[in-house]
Design an enzyme around this catalytic site. Structure first.
Site: not given
Ligand code: C5J
Length: 228
Positions: A26, A131, A164
């Protein structure tokens, strides 16, 4: 390539680089730049910049050594059909997921804010896993991609350490992957959460992973290449 040993917490990490992937979590404009999702939650996004240099060095080393490189992005379909209301309906409407911001609609796929920062942009052949949640295995084909390539070990970098990165490492550990988290290539909006998040991974004999640094991994990778 032969097996290598990387200095790590809580004890040295054995790795076969031929069965290893680098997973960068990310590193998106939505988290690192002003006007995105991270900023909409009230965070100081400049705190995540420290991870860019180490991620870039690790990316360069992994590419040069021919390791599988995987990038993930958190975000949602433009119709938000994959976004749970419990995730969307938080904070003032103008700052929620799907609202329009300076980098397009917040945390929505295809918008400028959803892109990975230019320094770490994926190149051809590097899978990008989109995701909808915090974990990179939840509702994605990451496990399939890794198994098809015979991967058993993950080098994990990215943001944020306690959200995450943590969720993904926990998911990976439960699926039988061995995870080495690169402390300097991860970052958090909360320095104390970064430190504690890393400590939690390595505590209890490495309850769900190991922790090392980009420098240690790159040194081991170079040594393994020289020995090959
Ligand atoms: C968050 C992430 N913090 N990538 N996402 O919401 O860690």
């Amino acid at each position: 390539m032969r097996r290598s040993q990387i200095p790590a917490e809580p004890f040295p990490f054995e790795v076969d680089f031929a069965r290893t992937a680098l997973v960068i979590i990310d590193m998106q404009r939505d988290f690192l730049e002003p006007g995105g999702f991270g900023a909409s939650l009230g965070n100081d996004v400049s705190r995540l910049r420290s991870a860019v240099g180490p991620c870039s060095a690790m990316l360069e080393g992994a590419r040069a050594a021919g390791l599988l490189v995987i990038h993930t992005r958190e975000g949602h379909r433009p119709d938000l059909a994959d976004a749970p209301p419990a995730k969307v309906l938080r904070g003032p409407p103008e700052k929620r997921i799907g609202a329009c911001g300076p980098m397009g609609r917040i945390l929505v796929r295809g918008e400028p804010g959803h892109e990975i920062v230019p320094e770490l942009a994926p190149i051809a052949g590097e899978p990008v896993i989109d995701k909808p949640g915090k974990g990179a295995f939840y509702q994605t084909d990451l496990d399939l991609v890794l198994r098809n390539r015979g991967v058993e070990t993950l080098l994990v970098a990215g943001v944020t350490t306690e959200v995450c990165v943590h969720t993904t490492v926990r998911e990976a550990n439960d699926r039988g992957y061995r995870c080495l988290v690169l402390s300097d290539a991860c970052a958090s909006y909360f320095p104390e959460f970064h430190a504690v998040g890393l400590a939690m991974i390595a505590a209890q004999g490495g309850i769900f992973g190991w922790v090392s640094t980009t420098g240690e991994v790159l040194a081991a990778l170079s040594a393994a290449e020289r020995a090959a």
